[in-house]
Design a protein around this motif. Structure first.
Motif, PDB file in Angstrom:
ATOM      1  N   ASP A  73      90.904   8.810  55.318  1.00  0.00           N
ATOM      2  CA  ASP A  73      89.715   8.111  55.793  1.00  0.00           C
ATOM      3  C   ASP A  73      88.679   9.154  56.189  1.00  0.00           C
ATOM      4  O   ASP A  73      88.945  10.000  57.035  1.00  0.00           O
ATOM      5  CB  ASP A  73      90.092   7.237  56.985  1.00  0.00           C
ATOM      6  CG  ASP A  73      88.958   6.337  57.441  1.00  0.00           C
ATOM      7  OD1 ASP A  73      87.832   6.489  56.928  1.00  0.00           O
ATOM      8  OD2 ASP A  73      89.200   5.495  58.309  1.00  0.00           O
ATOM      9  N   VAL A  74      87.525   9.106  55.567  1.00  0.00           N
ATOM     10  CA  VAL A  74      86.487  10.098  55.857  1.00  0.00           C
ATOM     11  C   VAL A  74      85.355   9.499  56.676  1.00  0.00           C
ATOM     12  O   VAL A  74      84.228   9.955  56.622  1.00  0.00           O
ATOM     13  CB  VAL A  74      85.944  10.751  54.558  1.00  0.00           C
ATOM     14  CG1 VAL A  74      87.002  11.592  53.886  1.00  0.00           C
ATOM     15  CG2 VAL A  74      85.387   9.716  53.613  1.00  0.00           C
ATOM     16  N   LYS A  75      85.645   8.477  57.494  1.00  0.00           N
ATOM     17  CA  LYS A  75      84.586   7.822  58.252  1.00  0.00           C
ATOM     18  C   LYS A  75      83.916   8.767  59.236  1.00  0.00           C
ATOM     19  O   LYS A  75      82.710   8.703  59.440  1.00  0.00           O
ATOM     20  CB  LYS A  75      85.089   6.573  58.965  1.00  0.00           C
ATOM     21  CG  LYS A  75      85.995   6.838  60.145  1.00  0.00           C
ATOM     22  CD  LYS A  75      86.378   5.560  60.836  1.00  0.00           C
ATOM     23  CE  LYS A  75      87.288   5.887  62.009  1.00  0.00           C
ATOM     24  NZ  LYS A  75      87.741   4.744  62.701  1.00  0.00           N
ATOM     25  N   SER A  76      84.682   9.664  59.858  1.00  0.00           N
ATOM     26  CA  SER A  76      84.063  10.614  60.777  1.00  0.00           C
ATOM     27  C   SER A  76      83.158  11.580  60.018  1.00  0.00           C
ATOM     28  O   SER A  76      82.134  12.016  60.528  1.00  0.00           O
ATOM     29  CB  SER A  76      85.127  11.390  61.553  1.00  0.00           C
ATOM     30  OG  SER A  76      85.825  10.509  62.394  1.00  0.00           O
ATOM     31  N   PHE A  77      83.566  11.921  58.821  1.00  0.00           N
ATOM     32  CA  PHE A  77      82.748  12.787  57.977  1.00  0.00           C
ATOM     33  C   PHE A  77      81.414  12.104  57.699  1.00  0.00           C
ATOM     34  O   PHE A  77      80.354  12.706  57.773  1.00  0.00           O
ATOM     35  CB  PHE A  77      83.500  13.068  56.670  1.00  0.00           C
ATOM     36  CG  PHE A  77      82.824  14.074  55.789  1.00  0.00           C
ATOM     37  CD1 PHE A  77      83.023  15.427  56.005  1.00  0.00           C
ATOM     38  CD2 PHE A  77      82.004  13.674  54.748  1.00  0.00           C
ATOM     39  CE1 PHE A  77      82.412  16.360  55.191  1.00  0.00           C
ATOM     40  CE2 PHE A  77      81.390  14.592  53.940  1.00  0.00           C
ATOM     41  CZ  PHE A  77      81.596  15.944  54.154  1.00  0.00           C
ATOM     42  N   TYR A  78      81.476  10.830  57.402  1.00  0.00           N
ATOM     43  CA  TYR A  78      80.281  10.039  57.128  1.00  0.00           C
ATOM     44  C   TYR A  78      79.344  10.018  58.333  1.00  0.00           C
ATOM     45  O   TYR A  78      78.139  10.098  58.207  1.00  0.00           O
ATOM     46  CB  TYR A  78      80.724   8.621  56.756  1.00  0.00           C
ATOM     47  CG  TYR A  78      79.625   7.604  56.612  1.00  0.00           C
ATOM     48  CD1 TYR A  78      79.011   7.403  55.384  1.00  0.00           C
ATOM     49  CD2 TYR A  78      79.218   6.827  57.687  1.00  0.00           C
ATOM     50  CE1 TYR A  78      78.018   6.460  55.238  1.00  0.00           C
ATOM     51  CE2 TYR A  78      78.230   5.881  57.554  1.00  0.00           C
ATOM     52  CZ  TYR A  78      77.630   5.706  56.327  1.00  0.00           C
ATOM     53  OH  TYR A  78      76.641   4.773  56.181  1.00  0.00           O
TER      54      TYR A  78
END
Length: 155
Positions: A73-78
């Motif tokens: 999950d790359v939500k923090s990256f986003y």
């Protein structure tokens, strides 16, 4: 306020309050950016994987003996991608607790009852957040041999 470019529209902050009983701390508060006022000059869309590609991938995983799969999950990256140009928003001063106003000397830095903020990284509501995160992800994966297949985005 004097650092805000004259061609930039200052947007608003929206405070979102929610209750999620399934979470450890069910009381949720976040601030989103009023993206409907942002006039980003660049492209805003990214290519994404379609349903057929997802079905083929999952079919391959479940039908291959001993196959293993890793999803991340790359939500923090986003949410933490640096902006290529700052955006600006304002918030009413009266939504801040008194100790925060004092700590950041907010009373001396207001205009018409609002405090003005510069946004340096992507956040919920910014229309350019997706494309900027996608470009940064591609840039960071390129040295490791990643490239996007021309006719099948996401692979």
């Amino acid at each position: 306020i004097k650092n805000i470019p004259t061609d930039c529209i200052v947007t608003y902050a929206r405070i979102v309050v929610d209750y999620c009983p399934q979470k450890e701390d069910p009381n949720r508060i976040c601030i989103t950016t009023g993206g409907n006022l942002i006039q980003y000059p660049g492209k805003l869309t990214t290519r994404t994987v379609d349903l057929t590609s997802r079905k083929i991938l999952w079919n391959s995983v479940v039908s291959t003996k001993g196959a293993r799969f890793l999803g991340i999950d790359v939500k923090s990256f986003y949410l933490c991608t640096p902006l290529d140009r700052y955006e600006y928003m304002k918030m009413p001063l009266d939504v801040f607790p008194e100790h925060i106003k004092q700590q950041y000397n907010m009373d001396n830095n207001t205009l018409n009852g609002f405090i003005y903020l510069d946004i340096q990284k992507t956040s919920y509501g910014l229309p350019q957040a997706g494309i900027l995160a996608n470009k940064l992800l591609q840039k960071r994966l390129d040295p490791h041999g990643y490239y996007e297949v021309a006719h099948t985005p996401g692979l």
